[in-house]
Design a protein around this motif. Structure first.
Motif, PDB file in Angstrom:
ATOM      1  N   VAL A 151      58.983 -17.980 -22.624  1.00 50.17           N
ATOM      2  CA  VAL A 151      59.564 -18.115 -21.291  1.00 50.17           C
ATOM      3  C   VAL A 151      58.687 -17.456 -20.232  1.00 50.17           C
ATOM      4  CG1 VAL A 151      61.524 -17.442 -19.850  1.00 50.17           C
ATOM      5  CG2 VAL A 151      61.911 -18.352 -22.134  1.00 50.17           C
ATOM      6  N   LEU A 152      58.270 -16.220 -20.487  1.00 51.37           N
ATOM      7  CA  LEU A 152      57.586 -15.448 -19.449  1.00 51.37           C
ATOM      8  C   LEU A 152      56.071 -15.675 -19.405  1.00 51.37           C
ATOM      9  CD1 LEU A 152      58.767 -13.531 -17.346  1.00 51.37           C
ATOM     10  CD2 LEU A 152      57.963 -11.644 -18.719  1.00 51.37           C
ATOM     11  N   LEU A 153      55.498 -16.215 -20.462  1.00 52.02           N
ATOM     12  CA  LEU A 153      54.051 -16.439 -20.469  1.00 52.02           C
ATOM     13  C   LEU A 153      53.691 -17.925 -20.418  1.00 52.02           C
ATOM     14  CD1 LEU A 153      53.014 -13.803 -23.149  1.00 52.02           C
ATOM     15  CD2 LEU A 153      53.060 -13.544 -20.672  1.00 52.02           C
ATOM     16  N   MET A 154      54.328 -18.713 -21.267  1.00 55.40           N
ATOM     17  CA  MET A 154      53.956 -20.123 -21.338  1.00 55.40           C
ATOM     18  C   MET A 154      54.498 -20.935 -20.165  1.00 55.40           C
ATOM     19  SD  MET A 154      51.881 -20.313 -23.717  1.00 55.40           S
ATOM     20  CE  MET A 154      51.656 -22.070 -23.762  1.00 55.40           C
ATOM     21  N   THR A 155      55.686 -20.593 -19.680  1.00 59.57           N
ATOM     22  CA  THR A 155      56.233 -21.322 -18.535  1.00 59.57           C
ATOM     23  C   THR A 155      55.338 -21.162 -17.300  1.00 59.57           C
ATOM     24  OG1 THR A 155      58.469 -21.112 -19.418  1.00 59.57           O
ATOM     25  CG2 THR A 155      58.255 -21.656 -17.075  1.00 59.57           C
ATOM     26  N   PRO A 156      54.969 -19.918 -16.918  1.00 57.52           N
ATOM     27  CA  PRO A 156      54.030 -19.805 -15.787  1.00 57.52           C
ATOM     28  C   PRO A 156      52.695 -20.494 -16.051  1.00 57.52           C
ATOM     29  CG  PRO A 156      55.081 -17.707 -16.158  1.00 57.52           C
ATOM     30  CD  PRO A 156      55.466 -18.601 -17.309  1.00 57.52           C
ATOM     31  N   PHE A 157      52.204 -20.411 -17.293  1.00 56.66           N
ATOM     32  CA  PHE A 157      50.941 -21.079 -17.619  1.00 56.66           C
ATOM     33  C   PHE A 157      51.058 -22.586 -17.397  1.00 56.66           C
ATOM     34  CE2 PHE A 157      48.452 -23.431 -20.793  1.00 56.66           C
ATOM     35  CZ  PHE A 157      47.175 -23.108 -20.370  1.00 56.66           C
TER      36      PHE A 157
END
Length: 178
Positions: A151-157
């Motif tokens: 959620v916190l790393l892949m979504t922004p990526f």
């Protein structure tokens, strides 16, 4: 200097300086000390700040990608879209999401029963290193780490990637005089 880009760059530089400040001093102590362990309380603080600031940075990079998307793909409405109120809310969302994620993971991780002494035998405190010291089943901790990473790393990526794909396609659609 009062444009959204510089506002977000100010936030990003503050996060980066704070991130380095939360890890580097402890590492320097370890390089000079004979005993390379981290006291448990120091590990709690370092883990909270490093997780929080890392999460803030990823969300803030996605916000900055949205800012660039709005500037390139909708330049005539840019000042209406990226007004001061929205910029402040996006920055606050970045700080709150990273901090809440960090608080949850730090609290869950340090409630585990630790089999060894109260020193972490590493030069920096990482969440998986602390979880592996536990005497109990840590599968729920590992699942929560994986879910929050997605959620916190892949979504922004993915949002950054999508915004730059849209920017590139907008630039390629611009008619050239040549």
């Amino acid at each position: 200097l009062h444009t959204p880009m510089y506002f977000f760059l100010t936030n990003l530089s503050l996060v980066d300086v704070s991130y380095a400040t939360s890890i580097v001093p402890q590492m320097l102590v370890h390089f000079l000390a004979e005993h390379k362990g981290i006291p448990y309380v120091s590990c709690v603080a370092q883990l909270f700040f490093s997780l929080g600031l890392g999460g803030i940075e990823f969300v803030l990079l996605a916000v900055m990608a949205y800012d660039r998307y709005a500037a390139v793909c909708d330049p005539l409405r840019y000042s209406v879209i990226m007004h001061g109120g929205l910029c402040a809310r996006l920055a606050i969302t970045s700080w709150v999401s990273g901090s809440v994620n960090s608080l949850i993971h730090t609290a869950i991780t340090f409630q585990l029963l630790v089999c060894t002494n109260k020193y972490i035998d590493h030069i920096s405190c990482e969440i998986l290193a602390v979880v592996r010291l536990a005497c109990v089943d840590t599968s729920s901790n590992e699942i929560s780490i994986m879910v929050s990473s997605i959620v916190l790393l892949m979504t922004p990526f993915c949002l950054v990637l999508l915004s730059y794909i849209r920017i590139l396609s907008t630039i390629l659609k611009i008619q050239s005089t040549e």
